[in-house]
Design an enzyme around this catalytic site. Structure first.
Site, PDB file in Angstrom:
ATOM      1  N   SER B 127       0.810  -1.224   0.000  1.00  0.00           N
ATOM      2  CA  SER B 127       0.000   0.000   0.000  1.00  0.00           C
ATOM      3  C   SER B 127       0.848   1.282   0.000  1.00  0.00           C
ATOM      4  O   SER B 127       1.539   1.545  -0.969  1.00  0.00           O
ATOM      5  CB  SER B 127      -0.946  -0.041   1.195  1.00  0.00           C
ATOM      6  OG  SER B 127      -2.066   0.744   0.922  1.00  0.00           O
ATOM      7  N   LYS B 179     -21.270  15.719   9.935  1.00  0.00           N
ATOM      8  CA  LYS B 179     -20.164  15.808  10.892  1.00  0.00           C
ATOM      9  C   LYS B 179     -19.873  14.451  11.555  1.00  0.00           C
ATOM     10  O   LYS B 179     -18.739  14.127  11.857  1.00  0.00           O
ATOM     11  CB  LYS B 179     -20.492  16.877  11.956  1.00  0.00           C
ATOM     12  CG  LYS B 179     -19.309  17.314  12.778  1.00  0.00           C
ATOM     13  CD  LYS B 179     -18.235  17.951  11.915  1.00  0.00           C
ATOM     14  CE  LYS B 179     -16.917  17.994  12.685  1.00  0.00           C
ATOM     15  NZ  LYS B 179     -15.792  18.146  11.775  1.00  0.00           N
TER      16      LYS B 179
END
Lengths: 190, 317
Positions: B127, B179
Site C-alpha cells: 500500500s 459531521k
C-alpha cells in the site's frame, strides 16, 4: 615582511650573526604572524593528508590546537635551555635564544608543500607524513642546538644533548602538551 | 649570500602557493544535520541508504515508525550533495496515511531527476509502502516479501446493536449534516456512503495515477495489479509489480549499472547520534513498557485518520 625574511635567513643560513642583528630586526608583528603561519600550514597539511577528515572544519580545529602550542613551546624550551646552560656555567641572552627558538619553527611550514607534492603522486600516507614531521622536528632541534652553542658558547654536542633532554622533559610537562601530542598524533593517523 | 635569500623567497612563495592549492582541494565541511536522529558524513561518491520502517505517518519518525517530516529532512539534506549519486530505499512497511506517503513519493520523484533511486523491499512493502517504492527507478524485493495492496481503506465499527442491547444511549450534538459521518453509533446513510466512497475513489485514482507516473507505465497496466491484491515477491515480479528479486547488494549493483559505472559505490547511512543510541539502549533495556505505550500512542494517531493506504491485516510466518 623584510624583517621576517631577514630573521629567518639569519637563523637558518648564518646563525652566528643573528645576535648582532637581533635588536635591529626584532618585530612583534613578525613573531605573531609566524605563529599563525606555522599553525595554519601544519593544520592544513594534516587535514590534507588525512583521507577521512580533509575538511575546512578540521583545519580550523587543528589550527586552534597548534596555535597555543606554537606560542608556548619555544618559550618553555628557551627557559629550560637557559636554565640548564646557566647550571653549567654558560652565559647568554635568553631573549635572543627565545627569538631563535621561535623563528626556527618556520621549518614546519614546509609540511604543506610536502603534502601537496606527495599528494600529486597519490602517495600520501600517515606514515610518510609522520616521518616527514619527525624529520622537520629533528631539523628544528638541531637548529636550536646550533643557536644554543653559538649564543652560550657551548660545545655543539653538549648543546644537542641539552636540547634533546629539554624536549624530553617537555613531552609531558605541562600536561597540556601531553594532550596536544596525543591529539596531533591521532589527527595524523586517522 | 644573495642567492640564499632568493632561495628563501622562493621557498616562501612555493609554500604560499601550496597553501592556496591546499585550501582549494579541501572539502567543505558538511552542514550539520538538523535532524536530531543523527548525522551523515560523506567522503567521495556514495549511495545514501534511506530506511522506511513501520507505519508511515506525518511528523517525526520514532524507533519503530516512519515520519514524513524526518524522511523529508533527510532527503532535502542530501539533495544538493553531489557526492550522493544514488539512493537505496529499504522499505519494510505495511503503509500508512495518505498525505505522508504522497509527500515522500513526491520528494523521491523530484530527487529522481538528479540521483538514481533503487528500492529494496524487506518483509512487507504494501500500500503506502508500495506508493513510495513506485517513485524509484527500479524495485527489488525478496521472494517472500509481501507487496501490492494497492487500494484505499476507510473503516468504522458499528456498535449501535451492542449499545441497544445494554440500553445505552449516546447523545450526539452536531452542527453540520455529515459531521458524524464515520460515527460508530449509527448505520451510515446512503448519502454518507456515497461521500466516503467518492473520497476513496478520488484517492484511489490519484494512487493509480501516481504509480503510473512513478513507474512510467500506463494506468491500465497499473489497474491490473491494483484493486487491493497482495503478492509475494515472486508473484509480484511475474505481474510486473516489481522489477527484480534481490536485496541491498543487488540494489547497490543496480545503481552502478544505472549510473554506467563499473565500481560499486559505498553506502552511507545516517549515523545514530551517540546520545540517542544510548537512550535507545536504555529505553529498550529498562523501559520496554514505556516504549510500547509510545508506539501505541503513535498508532492511535495514525488510525485517527479516516482514510489509509495500509494493508488491513498483517501476515506472520
Amino acid at each position: 615582511m623584510q624583517k621576517f625574511i631577514n630573521n629567518i635567513y639569519l637563523i637558518w643560513f648564518i646563525p652566528e650573526e643573528f645576535k648582532y642583528f637581533w635588536a635591529e630586526y626584532r618585530s612583534f608583528f613578525s613573531e605573531t604572524s609566524l605563529y599563525f603561519l606555522v599553525a595554519f600550514c601544519l593544520s592544513l597539511a594534516t587535514a590534507l593528508n588525512s583521507s577521512s577528515f580533509n575538511e575546512i572544519g578540521i583545519v580550523t580545529f587543528l589550527f586552534f590546537l597548534h596555535l597555543p602550542f606554537m606560542y608556548f613551546f619555544p618559550k618553555l624550551l628557551a627557559y629550560f635551555l637557559d636554565h640548564k646552560a646557566r647550571e653549567m656555567g654558560a652565559e647568554g641572552d635568553i631573549r635572543i635564544l627565545l627569538s631563535f627558538c621561535k623563528y626556527s619553527l618556520v621549518i614546519f611550514m614546509l609540511s604543506c608543500p610536502f603534502v601537496i607534492f606527495v599528494k600529486s603522486f597519490e602517495y600520501n600516507s600517515s606514515g610518510v607524513f609522520l616521518l616527514f614531521i619527525s624529520f622537520l622536528s629533528l631539523l628544528y632541534f638541531f637548529n636550536v642546538a646550533r643557536g644554543l652553542s653559538l649564543l652560550y658558547g657551548l660545545e655543539r654536542s653538549l648543546a644537542v644533548k641539552l636540547v634533546l633532554s629539554s624536549v624530553l622533559s617537555l613531552l609531558v610537562l605541562p600536561f597540556f602538551f601531553f594532550i596536544y601530542y596525543i591529539v596531533s598524533l591521532f589527527s595524523i593517523l586517522l | 649570500m644573495e642567492r640564499n635569500k632568493y632561495l628563501l623567497w622562493f621557498i616562501f612563495l612555493f609554500t604560499g602557493l601550496s597553501v592556496i592549492i591546499g585550501l582549494f582541494s579541501l572539502k567543505p565541511t558538511p552542514p550539520k544535520n538538523y535532524n536530531k536522529f543523527g548525522n551523515v558524513k560523506i567522503f567521495g561518491d556514495s549511495i545514501y541508504l534511506l530506511k522506511i520502517e513501520g507505519e508511515i505517518h506525518s511528523g517525526k519518525s520514532t524507533y519503530t515508525t516512519t515520519g514524513a517530516s524526518t524522511v523529508l529532512e533527510q532527503l532535502r539534506e542530501i539533495e544538493d550533495k553531489n557526492e550522493i549519486k544514488g539512493i537505496i530505499v529499504e522499505i519494510n512497511s505495511p503503509g500508512g496515511t495518505v498525505g505522508a506517503s504522497q509527500e515522500i513519493f513526491e520528494e523521491l520523484l523530484y530527487l529522481k531527476k538528479s540521483k538514481k533511486i533503487v528500492v529494496s523491499m524487506k518483509d512487507v512493502a504494501a500500500s503506502g509502502g508500495y506508493y513510495i517504492a513506485s517513485a524509484s527507478d527500479f524495485i527489488f524485493a525478496e521472494p517472500g516479501t509481501v507487496t501490492g495492496s494497492i487500494g484505499v481503506i476507510a473503516m468504522s465499527a458499528n456498535i449501535a446493536g451492542l449499545l441497544e442491547k445494554y440500553n445505552v444511549k449516546v447523545n450526539v450534538y452536531k452542527k453540520g449534516k455529515y459531521k458524524d459521518i464515520l460515527s460508530m453509533f449509527k448505520d451510515p446513510s446512503v448519502e454518507e456512503r456515497e461521500i466516503i466512497q467518492s473520497l476513496l475513489e478520488s484517492t484511489y485514482r490519484r494512487f493509480i495515477k501516481d504509480i503510473s507516473r512513478g513507474r512510467n507505465i500506463p494506468e491500465k497496466e497499473v489497474e491490473k495489479f491494483a484493486e487491493g491484491k497482495i503478492f509475494s515477491g515472486e508473484d509480484a515480479l511475474k505481474n510486473k509489480v516489481i522489477d527484480g528479486i534481490g536485496g541491498r547488494r543487488e540494489a547497490q549493483a543496480k545503481i552502478s549499472e544505472l549510473l554506467g559505472i563499473k565500481e560499486t559505490l559505498p553506502i552511507v547511512e545516517e549515523e545514530e547520534n551517540p546520545l540517542d543510541k544510548f537512550f535507545n539502549v536504555i529505553n529498550n533495556k529498562f523501559l520496554g513498557n514505556v516504549s510500547r505505550d509510545f508506539k501505541s500512542i503513535i498508532l492511535e494517531e495514525i488510525y485517527k485518520t479516516p482514510i489509509l493506504l495500509i494493508m488491513p491485516n498483517s501476515l506472520r510466518i
